[in-house]
Design a protein around this motif. Structure first.
Motif, mmCIF file in Angstrom:
data_model
loop_
_atom_site.group_PDB
_atom_site.id
_atom_site.type_symbol
_atom_site.label_atom_id
_atom_site.label_comp_id
_atom_site.label_asym_id
_atom_site.label_seq_id
_atom_site.Cartn_x
_atom_site.Cartn_y
_atom_site.Cartn_z
ATOM 1 N N THR A 58 20.210 36.524 -40.509
ATOM 2 C CA THR A 58 18.938 35.830 -40.688
ATOM 3 C C THR A 58 18.212 36.521 -41.838
ATOM 4 O OG1 THR A 58 17.389 37.186 -39.396
ATOM 5 C CG2 THR A 58 18.735 35.605 -38.157
ATOM 6 N N SER A 59 17.251 35.841 -42.397
ATOM 7 C CA SER A 59 16.416 36.472 -43.411
ATOM 8 C C SER A 59 15.020 35.872 -43.318
ATOM 9 C CB SER A 59 17.015 36.237 -44.805
ATOM 10 O OG SER A 59 16.182 36.806 -45.782
ATOM 11 N N HIS A 60 14.066 36.698 -42.950
ATOM 12 C CA HIS A 60 12.670 36.261 -42.837
ATOM 13 C C HIS A 60 12.512 35.050 -41.917
ATOM 14 C CE1 HIS A 60 11.690 39.096 -45.954
ATOM 15 N NE2 HIS A 60 12.469 38.496 -46.837
ATOM 16 N N LEU A 61 13.266 35.033 -40.805
ATOM 17 C CA LEU A 61 13.090 33.950 -39.825
ATOM 18 C C LEU A 61 12.321 34.484 -38.621
ATOM 19 C CD1 LEU A 61 16.626 32.245 -39.652
ATOM 20 C CD2 LEU A 61 14.585 31.433 -40.856
ATOM 21 N N LYS A 62 11.530 33.608 -38.005
ATOM 22 C CA LYS A 62 10.926 33.940 -36.705
ATOM 23 C C LYS A 62 11.812 33.328 -35.642
ATOM 24 C CE LYS A 62 6.126 33.657 -37.806
ATOM 25 N NZ LYS A 62 5.197 32.537 -37.915
ATOM 26 N N ILE A 63 12.284 34.156 -34.726
ATOM 27 C CA ILE A 63 13.153 33.637 -33.669
ATOM 28 C C ILE A 63 12.272 33.336 -32.458
ATOM 29 C CG2 ILE A 63 15.183 34.109 -32.215
ATOM 30 C CD1 ILE A 63 15.720 33.964 -35.279
ATOM 31 N N ARG A 64 12.423 32.140 -31.914
ATOM 32 C CA ARG A 64 11.590 31.759 -30.765
ATOM 33 C C ARG A 64 12.332 31.854 -29.452
ATOM 34 N NH1 ARG A 64 10.521 26.541 -31.361
ATOM 35 N NH2 ARG A 64 11.299 26.146 -33.456
ATOM 36 N N ARG A 65 13.641 31.600 -29.489
ATOM 37 C CA ARG A 65 14.374 31.563 -28.219
ATOM 38 C C ARG A 65 15.866 31.565 -28.516
ATOM 39 N NH1 ARG A 65 16.608 27.136 -25.465
ATOM 40 N NH2 ARG A 65 16.758 27.399 -23.196
ATOM 41 N N ALA A 66 16.625 32.241 -27.654
ATOM 42 C CA ALA A 66 18.082 32.169 -27.757
ATOM 43 C C ALA A 66 18.646 31.829 -26.389
ATOM 44 C CB ALA A 66 18.655 33.503 -28.233
ATOM 45 N N ALA A 67 19.675 31.001 -26.377
ATOM 46 C CA ALA A 67 20.272 30.614 -25.099
ATOM 47 C C ALA A 67 21.783 30.522 -25.245
ATOM 48 C CB ALA A 67 19.714 29.267 -24.643
ATOM 49 N N VAL A 68 22.467 30.836 -24.146
ATOM 50 C CA VAL A 68 23.904 30.582 -24.086
ATOM 51 C C VAL A 68 24.098 29.540 -23.004
ATOM 52 C CG1 VAL A 68 26.185 31.555 -23.614
ATOM 53 C CG2 VAL A 68 24.499 32.885 -24.903
ATOM 54 N N GLY A 69 24.730 28.454 -23.355
ATOM 55 C CA GLY A 69 24.720 27.301 -22.455
ATOM 56 C C GLY A 69 23.271 26.883 -22.269
ATOM 57 N N GLU A 70 22.844 26.758 -21.013
ATOM 58 C CA GLU A 70 21.454 26.365 -20.744
ATOM 59 C C GLU A 70 20.568 27.586 -20.492
ATOM 60 O OE1 GLU A 70 20.368 23.017 -20.691
ATOM 61 O OE2 GLU A 70 22.360 22.833 -21.601
ATOM 62 N N VAL A 71 21.186 28.775 -20.435
ATOM 63 C CA VAL A 71 20.467 29.958 -19.957
ATOM 64 C C VAL A 71 19.878 30.778 -21.108
ATOM 65 C CG1 VAL A 71 20.682 32.060 -18.569
ATOM 66 C CG2 VAL A 71 22.102 30.052 -18.043
ATOM 67 N N GLU A 72 18.585 31.051 -21.002
ATOM 68 C CA GLU A 72 17.925 31.877 -21.998
ATOM 69 C C GLU A 72 18.476 33.306 -21.926
ATOM 70 O OE1 GLU A 72 13.808 30.967 -22.132
ATOM 71 O OE2 GLU A 72 13.362 32.708 -23.389
ATOM 72 N N THR A 101 28.419 27.857 -25.830
ATOM 73 C CA THR A 101 27.456 27.206 -26.706
ATOM 74 C C THR A 101 26.288 28.157 -26.898
ATOM 75 O OG1 THR A 101 28.059 25.152 -25.656
ATOM 76 C CG2 THR A 101 26.070 25.119 -26.967
ATOM 77 N N VAL A 102 25.961 28.464 -28.133
ATOM 78 C CA VAL A 102 24.824 29.339 -28.412
ATOM 79 C C VAL A 102 23.772 28.524 -29.146
ATOM 80 C CG1 VAL A 102 24.050 31.377 -29.689
ATOM 81 C CG2 VAL A 102 26.268 31.399 -28.529
ATOM 82 N N THR A 103 22.535 28.575 -28.609
ATOM 83 C CA THR A 103 21.445 27.805 -29.233
ATOM 84 C C THR A 103 20.315 28.751 -29.629
ATOM 85 O OG1 THR A 103 21.966 25.858 -27.914
ATOM 86 C CG2 THR A 103 19.750 25.959 -28.858
ATOM 87 N N ILE A 104 19.782 28.558 -30.811
ATOM 88 C CA ILE A 104 18.647 29.377 -31.257
ATOM 89 C C ILE A 104 17.539 28.464 -31.765
ATOM 90 C CG2 ILE A 104 17.900 31.203 -32.852
ATOM 91 C CD1 ILE A 104 21.298 31.378 -32.900
ATOM 92 N N ASP A 105 16.326 28.709 -31.272
ATOM 93 C CA ASP A 105 15.142 28.029 -31.803
ATOM 94 C C ASP A 105 14.425 29.001 -32.724
ATOM 95 O OD1 ASP A 105 15.731 25.838 -30.265
ATOM 96 O OD2 ASP A 105 14.394 26.414 -28.615
ATOM 97 N N TYR A 106 14.029 28.538 -33.866
ATOM 98 C CA TYR A 106 13.459 29.457 -34.863
ATOM 99 C C TYR A 106 12.507 28.698 -35.779
ATOM 100 C CZ TYR A 106 16.598 27.080 -38.040
ATOM 101 O OH TYR A 106 17.206 26.109 -38.771
ATOM 102 N N THR A 107 11.767 29.461 -36.558
ATOM 103 C CA THR A 107 10.883 28.868 -37.570
ATOM 104 C C THR A 107 11.028 29.666 -38.858
ATOM 105 O OG1 THR A 107 9.344 28.136 -35.855
ATOM 106 C CG2 THR A 107 8.477 28.278 -38.098
ATOM 107 N N THR A 108 11.062 28.977 -39.973
ATOM 108 C CA THR A 108 11.154 29.676 -41.263
ATOM 109 C C THR A 108 9.770 30.237 -41.613
ATOM 110 O OG1 THR A 108 10.643 27.693 -42.543
ATOM 111 C CG2 THR A 108 12.966 28.118 -42.080
ATOM 112 N N THR A 109 9.732 31.108 -42.610
ATOM 113 C CA THR A 109 8.453 31.695 -43.023
ATOM 114 C C THR A 109 8.251 31.469 -44.520
ATOM 115 O OG1 THR A 109 9.459 33.808 -43.581
ATOM 116 C CG2 THR A 109 8.695 33.532 -41.304
#
Ligand code: BES
Ligand code: ZN
Length: 624
Positions: A58-72, A101-109
């Protein structure tokens, strides 16, 4: 020969070797007010071994949440390591061969280097803001957490929500409300992920091709490319094999787009400097199209083997132009069209050779490691190594191989073989050489005559090829007349007629040759200001031209001669173009002549540049 380089990508902090990624789903919500993207990325993957975490770039990202399958799950964003960014470590017991399955919610800066948001005031139409991405080489990580290495490829579904039209690097599926959906069924690396959004419209330029731009520019863009697009595709398909991406579209971007072109799959990005109303820059489209095979189907494993992308692409680009030249000459009933086309190919190689010489000079002794074909990047930023070297030394090597083997007829069957063998994969120089030797096993003695170590690892210029100079001779002659005139003072003999019948590229060769005199046997243009003034008067088309290749060369030649008038013209022009090919050498030459002036102009324009361009010019001027 020595092929003992490591194949681990030094430009990623990720643990990509532990996983196979089979599919990705990238969804973006574009927020033009906050100038950020809220994203969600989901990877389908299989661990190659048991491992306790997945590490992404990553570079200058804000990470909001990470999950594997449905689980945070827990994650850690590690400290930043320049220039590679911050590793994102996501903790989970990945079991060998288990599908996850890996899911990441994030926001750029606002520090995001891949994305440029433009206010509507600085767009052509001034109606809507604009957003575009540039991920090559290692900027994808500032747009989305990823294995940011060209070794990892996967298919994608792509989507983005925006009040304005969206284009992404895949086939368009549908639009639902404000959301646009695309799919990319061909596995691609992270650096080919793309998004653009703004007041964008399309116009057809071929049966499988649309050009996009802001509405004011669309007619001109269509005219520039419609005559050649499908021909390029057909020729490329004959040289390699069927185009397998479906559609081939192009987007003409705002001026700040930092490259001439970028081969984003299904949607090549182009600089607006190509729209010069005489089709003289269409070879850039041939180049980006050729990447559909070299780079996008067969990808260099890491940026140390980048020459496999660009060297092959320049090789194919020139073969495409050669074939078009042949067809045109034949249609016009020109005598010996085949010879003429070969001369054209050689002429383009001469221009490339000049570019290569300039790059080698520009790196100088301190950075001479970047003049090697196979690089050792370590933790250096691949952007710092960018130059004509992989393009021109790379394509020269391929031409050399072609010649050593006995010419095009012998070499050509290797082209589809190589691209078929490695399509959907990533390769290094050893893979290329092994396949070459395997394919031409009966010609091993010929291949062994090639001085591989010098070509692959040597610094500086490679052995000079024998060029057919037929089309360049006129330009060399005129350049020499100018040089002679600096002694005789006889400038009256020059007039617009000298260059009236020149093709754009002949003017390029004339100006390159004039520039190459600088420092040769103590010759300095600054001692011949009268000559440069006379040239300015004799060839007004060079200051008026819409062709940026010509304009930049003429301006830079004048600035080399310390022309005050042209220092100012160049400085002002640097506020109109954003393509780094012109911007960086422009500032470099201003800087040589007048450091303060260069800094003054850079300060004036820096906010208009793309973040990648801004950062590199800052370095070039010693400001960072
Ligand atoms: N893929 C490159 C552009 C690039 C390279 C972007 C490395 C970021 C990092 C593209 O295909 C390219 O080569 N563009 C050239 C065009 C030319 C050689 C015809 C350019 O931008 O000048
Ligand atoms: Zn390229």
């Amino acid at each position: 020969m020595n092929t003992s380089f490591s194949s681990k990508d030094p430009s990623t902090l990720s643990n990509y070797t532990k996983f196979d990624v089979t599919d990705g789903a990238l969804d973006m919500d574009i927020d033009f007010d906050a100038k950020v993207v809220h994203g969600r990325i989901t990877y389908q993957l299989v661990a190659r071994e048991d491992t306790k975490s997945i590490v992404l770039d990553t570079s200058h990202l804000k990470i909001r949440r990470a999950a594997v399958g449905e689980v945070e799950v827990d994650y850690k964003l590690h400290d930043r390591k320049e220039p590679l960014g911050s590793a994102l470590e996501i903790f989970y017991d990945f079991k060998q061969t288990a599908r996850t399955t890996v899911t990441i919610d994030y926001t750029t800066t606002d520090k995001c280097t891949a994305l440029q948001f433009l206010d509507k005031e600085v767009t052509d139409g001034k109606k809507a803001p604009y957003l575009f991405s540039q991920c090559q080489a290692i900027h994808a990580r500032s747009m989305v957490p990823c294995f940011d290495t060209p070794s990892v490829k996967s298919t994608y579904v792509l989507s983005a929500t925006s009040p304005y039209k969206v284009l992404m690097s895949g086939r368009f599926i549908e639009k639902k409300g404000d959301k646009y959906f695309f799919e990319q069924p061909v596995p691609i690396p992270s650096y080919l992920l793309t998004v653009a959004s703004g007041d964008i419209v399309g116009a057809p330029i071929g049966p499988r091709s649309t050009v996009y731009s802001e509405p004011v520019g669309i007619k001109a863009a269509q005219w520039e490319f419609e005559a050649d697009m499908e021909h390029f595709l057909e020729i490329a398909e004959k040289l390699v094999f069927e185009y397998e991406w479906g559609t081939y579209d192009a987007l003409v971007l705002p001026a700040s787009f930092p490259y001439g072109g970028m081969e984003n799959p299904n949607i090549t990005f182009l600089t607006p400097t190509l729209i010069c109303k005489d089709r003289s820059n269409v070879s850039v489209v041939a180049h980006e199209l050729a990447h559909s095979w070299s780079g996008n189907l067969v990808t260099s494993k890491n940026w140390e083997h980048f020459w496999l992308n660009e060297g092959w692409t320049v090789y194919l680009e020139r073969r495409i132009i050669e074939a078009i030249t042949y067809a045109d000459a034949k249609r016009k009933g020109k005598a010996n069209p085949e010879q003429f086309a070969a001369q054209m190919r050689s002429f383009l190689a001469i221009i490339g050779w000049n570019d290569l010489e300039n790059s080698v000079k520009a790196f100088g002794p301190e950075l001479s490691q970047y003049t090697r074909l196979v690089l050792e990047l370590g933790s250096a930023d691949p952007d710092d190594s960018f130059s004509s070297v992989p393009y021109e030394k790379g394509s020269s090597l391929l031409v050399h191989i072609e010649e050593v083997l006995g010419g095009k007829k012998v070499f050509d069957p290797f082209i589809p073989h190589y691209f078929k063998k490695y399509r959907y994969k990533s390769v290094d120089t050893k893979d290329f050489l092994d396949t070459l030797y395997e394919f031409f096993a009966d010609k091993k003695d010929k291949l062994d005559k090639i001085d591989w170590d010098t070509w692959l690892y040597g610094e500086g210029m490679p052995p000079k090829p024998k060029f057919d100079t037929t089309l360049a001779d006129e330009c060399f002659k005129l350049a020499n007349e100018w040089k002679a005139a600096t002694k005789s003072g006889d400038y009256d003999k020059f007039s617009p007629k000298d260059v009236e019948s020149f093709e754009a590229n002949q003017s390029v060769v004339l100006l390159d040759t004039l520039s190459s005199f600088e420092n040769q046997n103590d010759f300095h243009w600054a001692d011949h200001a009268k000559a440069l003034e006379a040239m300015d008067k004799a060839y007004p088309i060079y200051s008026d031209t819409q062709n940026a290749e010509i304009k930049s060369r003429f301006y830079m030649l004048q600035v080399t001669g310390k022309s005050k008038k042209y220092c100012k013209l160049l400085g002002e022009w640097l506020g109109e173009v954003g393509r780094m090919k012109f911007v960086r050498p422009g500032y470099a030459i201003l800087n040589e002549v007048d450091h303060d002036l260069a800094v003054e102009y850079f300060t004036k324009w820096e906010n208009t540049y793309h973040p990648i361009c801004r950062a590199l010019v800052k370095k070039d001027l010693g400001l960072s």
